[in-house]
Design a protein around this motif. Sequence first.
Motif, short mmCIF file in Angstrom:
data_model
loop_
_atom_site.label_atom_id
_atom_site.label_comp_id
_atom_site.label_asym_id
_atom_site.label_seq_id
_atom_site.Cartn_x
_atom_site.Cartn_y
_atom_site.Cartn_z
N SER A 1 0.84 -1.19 0.00
CA SER A 1 0.00 0.00 0.00
C SER A 1 0.89 1.25 0.00
CB SER A 1 -0.89 0.00 1.26
OG SER A 1 -1.69 1.15 1.30
N ASP B 1 -8.21 -0.30 -6.85
CA ASP B 1 -8.56 -0.16 -5.43
C ASP B 1 -9.08 -1.48 -4.85
OD1 ASP B 1 -10.94 -0.27 -6.79
OD2 ASP B 1 -11.91 1.35 -5.67
N THR B 2 -8.55 -2.59 -5.36
CA THR B 2 -9.03 -3.90 -4.91
C THR B 2 -8.85 -4.08 -3.41
OG1 THR B 2 -6.86 -4.84 -5.46
CG2 THR B 2 -8.59 -5.00 -7.13
N ASP B 3 -7.74 -3.57 -2.86
CA ASP B 3 -7.49 -3.78 -1.43
C ASP B 3 -8.49 -3.03 -0.57
OD1 ASP B 3 -5.70 -5.08 0.50
OD2 ASP B 3 -5.28 -3.04 1.15
N GLN B 4 -8.97 -1.88 -1.06
CA GLN B 4 -9.96 -1.12 -0.30
C GLN B 4 -11.24 -1.92 -0.13
OE1 GLN B 4 -10.57 2.94 -1.68
NE2 GLN B 4 -8.48 3.02 -2.42
N TYR C 1 -4.56 -16.37 -5.04
CA TYR C 1 -3.78 -15.62 -6.04
C TYR C 1 -2.92 -16.57 -6.85
CZ TYR C 1 -0.24 -12.70 -8.19
OH TYR C 1 0.59 -12.12 -9.11
N ILE D 1 -11.19 -12.30 -1.03
CA ILE D 1 -9.96 -12.66 -1.74
C ILE D 1 -10.23 -13.84 -2.66
CG2 ILE D 1 -7.60 -13.51 -1.48
CD1 ILE D 1 -7.48 -12.05 1.21
N HIS E 1 -2.07 -6.18 -3.79
CA HIS E 1 -1.27 -5.92 -2.60
C HIS E 1 -0.28 -7.06 -2.43
CE1 HIS E 1 -0.19 -4.91 1.51
NE2 HIS E 1 -0.87 -3.78 1.39
N ILE F 1 -11.40 -5.44 -0.50
CA ILE F 1 -11.09 -6.68 0.22
C ILE F 1 -10.96 -6.43 1.72
CG2 ILE F 1 -9.28 -8.42 0.57
CD1 ILE F 1 -8.82 -8.36 -2.48
N ARG F 2 -10.33 -5.31 2.09
CA ARG F 2 -10.08 -5.02 3.51
C ARG F 2 -11.07 -4.03 4.10
NH1 ARG F 2 -7.02 -9.00 5.53
NH2 ARG F 2 -5.22 -9.44 4.19
N GLU G 1 0.88 -8.63 -0.05
CA GLU G 1 0.59 -9.70 0.90
C GLU G 1 -0.29 -10.80 0.30
OE1 GLU G 1 -2.88 -8.96 3.87
OE2 GLU G 1 -1.88 -7.02 3.63
N TYR G 2 -0.91 -10.51 -0.86
CA TYR G 2 -1.75 -11.53 -1.49
C TYR G 2 -0.95 -12.48 -2.37
CZ TYR G 2 -5.37 -8.17 -0.17
OH TYR G 2 -6.17 -7.31 0.53
#
Length: 340
Positions: free
Chosen positions: A62, A192-195, A243, A210, A234, A197-198, A236-237
Motif C-alpha cells: 500500500s 482499489d481492490t485492497d480497499q 492468487y 480474496i 497488494h 477486500i479489507r 501480501e496476497y
Amino acid sequence: MSADLLRRLRESKAFDPTPTPDRMSQVHVPFDSLTDSTGGEYEQRFVAAVLRRERVALIGASGSGKSSITEFVLNGQQAENVAALRIRLGMQTDSLISDPAEFPRLLVNTIARRLEENKAVQKVAREVRGASRRPVKVSVGAGLPWLAGNLGIELGSVVNEPLQGEEVLEQAVRVLELISHSGLVPTLVLDDTDQWIRRPGIGTDPEPRIALFFGPTLRMIAERLPAACVIAVHDEYVSNPHYEQAREFLHTRITLPTLADHRMLGRIVTKRARNAVGDPSIRRGEVVDEDGLRRLFDHYGADRSVRRELSVLQDALARACDGGADVVGAEHVVSAIAAG
C-alpha cells in the motif's frame, strides 16, 4: 530555498499523498528512470502489455505507487488509443460475492454514469457558450475524453437498457466490443481492490472476498470480457493460494521496486515541488535538506510506503513554515513523525 517558496509549496499542497488522477500522472517519477532500468521493466512493459490487450497485475505494498504508475501510463501519449475504464470496487458491498452478475453490472453502470456526467458537462457548455457567444472548452466525458461523439451515442443505446443475470454479462461484452470497433483498446482498471477486500463493515473475514476476486471474478474477466485489464495486487496476497491459482489469468506481472536510498526519495520530492510551483530549476536538497531526506528514508524503511512519507513531509513542511525556516530539515521531519 526561501521561506516564501516553502509557503507556496504548503499552500499548493505540493506533497498531498492523494492528488487527483490527472495531477498524480503529472508528478509520477517513472520507475524506469528512477531505477535506471535499461530494459524498461516498469512503465514500458506496462504500456506494451495493455496495447497487447493483456491482463496486468501491479504488485506492491500500500502506497508503493500502483495508482501513480497506472495514471501515468494510461494518461501518456503511448496509450492515447487506450479507453481506460476505472471500475471502483472500494465502495461496493458483499453483493460482489453473492451475485455473479454484479461485476459486469458495475462495468455497465460505470459507462452509464459517465455518459450522464458528460450530458451535464455539455449542457453547461451550451449555456455558457450561448451567453458569451464564444467557444467554450469543456472536459469531455468527465475525465474520459474518448467517451464522446458517435461512440457515446452507441454506448448510450446499450447501457440504458436494464438487464438481469446472464444478459448483464452480454451487455457488458457489447459495451467492450463497441469500444474496440471504434479503434480503441478497452482497459478495465481495478486499482482499489485492497480497499474492497479489507474494507471494514462488510464482513470481518476478508478471505471470502480474496477467494472471490482471484477466483470467479478474475476468471469471468479473463474468459468472458474482451478487454485489457490492470489489477492492483497488494503484495501480501502474492502468497495467498487463491492468487497462486489466478496467476494463469494474468499475462504480465510487474512487481514495483522499493526505493534504494534517500536520493531516490529526493527525486520524487523534487518533482513534486517543481510541479507545484512551475519551477523546473528546483534541485534536490533545496526543499528538504540531506539530513531531512535521510530521516524520511529511514522512516520509509518500516513499510515501504511513499504515500506515507509524502504525508509526513506535508506536515514537516507546515512546521518549517511556522518556524520561518528556509528549508525543511531533519528536526521538522522528526517532529512530524513523532506526531503520527
